[in-house]
Every structure is written in C-alpha cells, then in structure tokens.
Scaffold this active site. Structure first.
Site, short mmCIF file in Angstrom:
data_model
loop_
_atom_site.label_atom_id
_atom_site.label_comp_id
_atom_site.label_asym_id
_atom_site.label_seq_id
_atom_site.Cartn_x
_atom_site.Cartn_y
_atom_site.Cartn_z
N ALA A 1 -23.65 49.09 7.75
CA ALA A 1 -24.39 49.52 6.56
C ALA A 1 -23.92 48.79 5.32
O ALA A 1 -24.72 48.33 4.50
CB ALA A 1 -24.24 51.04 6.39
N SER A 2 -22.60 48.66 5.17
CA SER A 2 -22.06 47.99 3.99
C SER A 2 -22.40 46.51 3.97
O SER A 2 -22.70 45.94 2.91
CB SER A 2 -20.54 48.19 3.91
OG SER A 2 -19.86 47.45 4.93
N LYS A 3 -22.40 45.88 5.14
CA LYS A 3 -22.68 44.45 5.20
C LYS A 3 -24.18 44.16 5.10
O LYS A 3 -24.59 43.14 4.52
CB LYS A 3 -22.09 43.84 6.48
CG LYS A 3 -20.57 43.84 6.48
CD LYS A 3 -19.99 43.05 5.31
CE LYS A 3 -18.49 42.90 5.38
NZ LYS A 3 -17.93 42.07 4.30
N SER B 1 -21.10 39.47 7.40
CA SER B 1 -20.70 39.56 8.81
C SER B 1 -21.95 39.51 9.66
O SER B 1 -23.05 39.84 9.20
CB SER B 1 -19.96 40.88 9.06
OG SER B 1 -19.81 41.14 10.43
N TYR C 1 -19.61 50.06 8.72
CA TYR C 1 -19.38 48.64 8.43
C TYR C 1 -20.70 47.88 8.37
O TYR C 1 -20.95 47.11 7.44
CB TYR C 1 -18.46 48.05 9.49
CG TYR C 1 -18.04 46.64 9.22
CD1 TYR C 1 -17.12 46.35 8.21
CD2 TYR C 1 -18.55 45.58 9.96
CE1 TYR C 1 -16.72 45.04 7.96
CE2 TYR C 1 -18.15 44.27 9.71
CZ TYR C 1 -17.24 44.01 8.71
OH TYR C 1 -16.86 42.72 8.46
N ASP D 1 -7.51 45.84 -6.66
CA ASP D 1 -8.21 46.70 -5.70
C ASP D 1 -9.67 46.68 -6.08
O ASP D 1 -10.08 47.28 -7.08
CB ASP D 1 -7.64 48.13 -5.78
CG ASP D 1 -8.29 49.08 -4.78
OD1 ASP D 1 -9.31 48.70 -4.17
OD2 ASP D 1 -7.80 50.21 -4.62
#
Length: 270
Positions: A157-159, A142, A155, A61
């Site tokens: 923001a994380s990418k 992405s 999503y 994980d």
C-alpha cells in the site's frame, strides 16, 4: 558540481548509491547523507570523503515532517542549492492482515509516514530548489508497488501510494524541467526486511521472502544511479518484475501465483 541528498543513506541501497556516486564524481560532488543512525552515517560519509566528495551528515527521521524540512533547508544552506533528491528511506513489513490485531494495526500508519509521507515532505520542501536547478527527483519504490504481494499489504500500500504520487508529480513538473525517476527494486540483498515490522509492529528479525536469487546491492544501486543520470522515467529491476507488470494486465491470476511463490510460507507465514 552536483548537489545530492540521499535519505536512508546509512545502509543498504542508499549507502551504496552514495559510495558509487562518490567514486564516480570524486571532488565534483556535494553529498548530504540522511538517516536515523548517526554512527552508520558517519562511516558512509568517511568512505565517500576518501574519494574526495564533500559530505554533510544529518541524522533524520523522515517520519517527522519538521525533520524532513530541516534536512532540505540545512543541505541547501550548506551547499547553496540542490540538484538531486533521492527519496530512499523506507521500512519493510511482513504480516498477513488477518494476523494483525486491532490494537496493533496502528503500525500500518507508522509505516505509511516513513514510506510515503517522508518522501512527500522532503520533496515538497525541495521543490523550489529543484526547479531552480532543473534537477531530478528519485523515488525508490519496490516491485511491491507494481504488484500487490501477499503478506505485505501495508508495504505494498505504501509503495503503490508512493508510485502514484511521483507519477502524478512527474507530469506536474515536466514544464519546469524537473525529472522524476521511480525505481522498482525486487528482492535485494540488504537487511531491510529483517528490521521491518511483524504482525505486532515489532522488528521481525527474519525475512518472509525467498532470497536465494536476491540482487546484489551494488547492482541495484548501479541501476538506480544510471537511471537517475539518464533522467529515466522508471527503473524496473529483474526480468520477472518487467514481465509481471504486463502479465498482470492480461492474466492477473498468473501474477498472483508468482507473488505467492515468492513467499517462504505463503499460507502460514508472511
């Protein structure tokens, strides 16, 4: 003999990359497969072994730092080093920020731990070994990490964070001879969006994107593997994705309309 670690290898892009690499390198491949689902990992490993690849399956994980570090250490111990780290593990999400209550906002942080911090922790642990081999890091971002997509604030923001991290790291590692390839897939025919978070932080069960022109997963994996082996800086997929990043600089409103058009119900459903 290339020694490669792939996170998120139990399904989708990661699993297909593993299969393609095994077909391509056959006996000359030492492959570590990591994800949370042991049964699926074992199935992918068996497919790779059928082509002669040596495999190591490690349930992991990546949202847990200790598991990321243990993954790298175990792989290096098994195969004696590391040539390529593919940071592919990720979770999707579809929700308008206005639909996320304060009590549910914590899943934004959980998503960031997987999509950003999992890559950071794995990469940090792998750095000495990749410097020793003058190897390669692959970061699967992405198109949502190049252009903000409505309904995908968490999503995107994380990418975006992932892309920024690996762009800066690429420059840091240039003197050490370590390549960094950032891949920017668009809509790919996998199930990732169906397992992503909804506004309540639960598995969505549906995709919020129009998928009638989704890229086949085999094509996406092929482009990433090709970019990795050529040590390309970036792999930007789809003509729309390549166009969008440049149009954003001169006509951002056009790109915003393109992003809205990609949603099934842009004003009511993410």
């Amino acid at each position: 003999m290339p020694r490669i670690i792939i996170t998120g290898a139990s399904d989708g892009i990661g699993a297909e990359m593993a299969r393609q690499l095994a077909q391509q390198h056959r006996q000359a491949l030492q492959l570590t497969l990591a994800a949370r689902n042991l049964e699926h990992l074992q199935a992918v490993a068996a497919q790779c072994q059928a082509h002669g690849a040596q495999t190591l399956v490690l349930p992991t994980d990546v949202s847990e730092e200790n598991q990321c570090r243990a993954l790298i250490a175990s792989s290096v111990q098994q195969f004696g080093g590391l040539d390529v780290l593919v940071n592919n593990a990720g979770v999707s999400a579809h929700a308008l920020l206005s639909d996320v209550s304060a009590e549910h906002l914590a899943w934004y942080e959980r998503l960031m731990r997987t999509n950003l911090w999992g890559s950071v922790w794995c990469t940090h642990e792998a750095l000495p070994h990749l410097k020793a081999s003058r190897g390669c890091i692959v970061a699967v971002s992405s198109l949502a990490g190049l252009v903000g997509v409505p309904g995908r604030t968490a999503y995107s923001a994380s990418k975006f964070a992932m892309s920024g991290f690996f762009e800066a790291l690429r420059t840091e590692l240039k003197p050490a001879g370590v390549a960094v390839t950032i891949a920017y897939p668009g809509v790919v025919d996998t199930r990732i969006r169906y397992h992503g978070y909804n506004a309540q932080g639960e598995a969505a069960g549906v995709s919020g994107l129009k998928e009638n022109h989704a890229m086949p997963v085999a094509e996406c994996a092929r482009l990433i593997v090709q970019g990795m082996e050529r040590r390309q800086r970036e792999v930007v997929m789809t003509r729309q994705g390549k166009l969008g990043r440049w149009v954003k600089l001169i006509a951002p409103g056009v790109v915003e309309r393109m992003a809205l058009a990609a949603l099934k119900h842009p004003h009511t459903d993410a």
